[in-house]
Design a protein around this motif. Structure first.
Motif, mmCIF file in Angstrom:
data_model
loop_
_atom_site.group_PDB
_atom_site.id
_atom_site.type_symbol
_atom_site.label_atom_id
_atom_site.label_comp_id
_atom_site.label_asym_id
_atom_site.label_seq_id
_atom_site.Cartn_x
_atom_site.Cartn_y
_atom_site.Cartn_z
ATOM 1 N N LEU A 1 5.902 -0.932 6.130
ATOM 2 C CA LEU A 1 6.211 0.191 5.532
ATOM 3 C C LEU A 1 4.909 0.504 4.450
ATOM 4 O O LEU A 1 4.450 1.427 4.301
ATOM 5 N N VAL B 1 2.153 3.232 4.395
ATOM 6 C CA VAL B 1 1.670 4.184 3.295
ATOM 7 C C VAL B 1 0.384 4.088 2.672
ATOM 8 O O VAL B 1 -0.389 4.946 2.246
ATOM 9 N N CYS B 2 -0.067 2.913 2.809
ATOM 10 C CA CYS B 2 -1.551 2.613 2.238
ATOM 11 C C CYS B 2 -2.540 3.222 3.210
ATOM 12 O O CYS B 2 -3.573 3.811 2.585
ATOM 13 N N CYS C 1 -2.425 7.035 2.559
ATOM 14 C CA CYS C 1 -2.895 7.460 1.221
ATOM 15 C C CYS C 1 -4.418 7.393 1.484
ATOM 16 O O CYS C 1 -5.169 8.348 0.848
#
Length: 108
Positions: free
Chosen positions: A95, A99-100, A103
């Motif tokens: 996760l 997310v990285c 972004c």
């Protein structure tokens, strides 16, 4: 219930009678209803002497449960907890990577 249909005469039904008019006849005195007649419960005959319900079968005595291996149960719980924590850590790491990536794509 009856309803009156019409113009302003609808409220006349609810108005007080005019002064000097004849009063309505008095209500008849209330009569008490007669109490209901209860003859009592029906007669019953006792069962014959020595009568008992038939005995079909006596249930067997309950069996004894097997002994529990407390040490083995504790060991299985520990290994299950370790597996659950491991899967949770792997899912959290995946996760964080996702997310990285999202972004970084949003910035460029």
């Amino acid at each position: 219930m009856t309803t009156r249909n019409g113009g302003p005469a609808d409220d006349e039904f609810w108005r007080r009678p005019a002064d000097g008019s004849t009063p309505p006849p008095p209500a008849p005195p209330p009569t008490e209803p007669a109490p209901p007649a209860y003859p009592g419960p029906p007669p019953s005959a006792p069962p014959p002497r020595g009568w008992r319900p038939p005995i079909v079968m006596q249930p067997a005595a309950p069996r004894e449960l097997p002994r529990q291996d407390s040490v083995g149960i504790d060991e299985e719980e520990r290994s299950a907890r370790t597996l659950t924590y491991g899967i949770g850590m792997i899912a959290a790491a995946v996760l964080v990577v996702v997310v990285c990536l999202l972004c970084s794509r949003a910035l460029f």
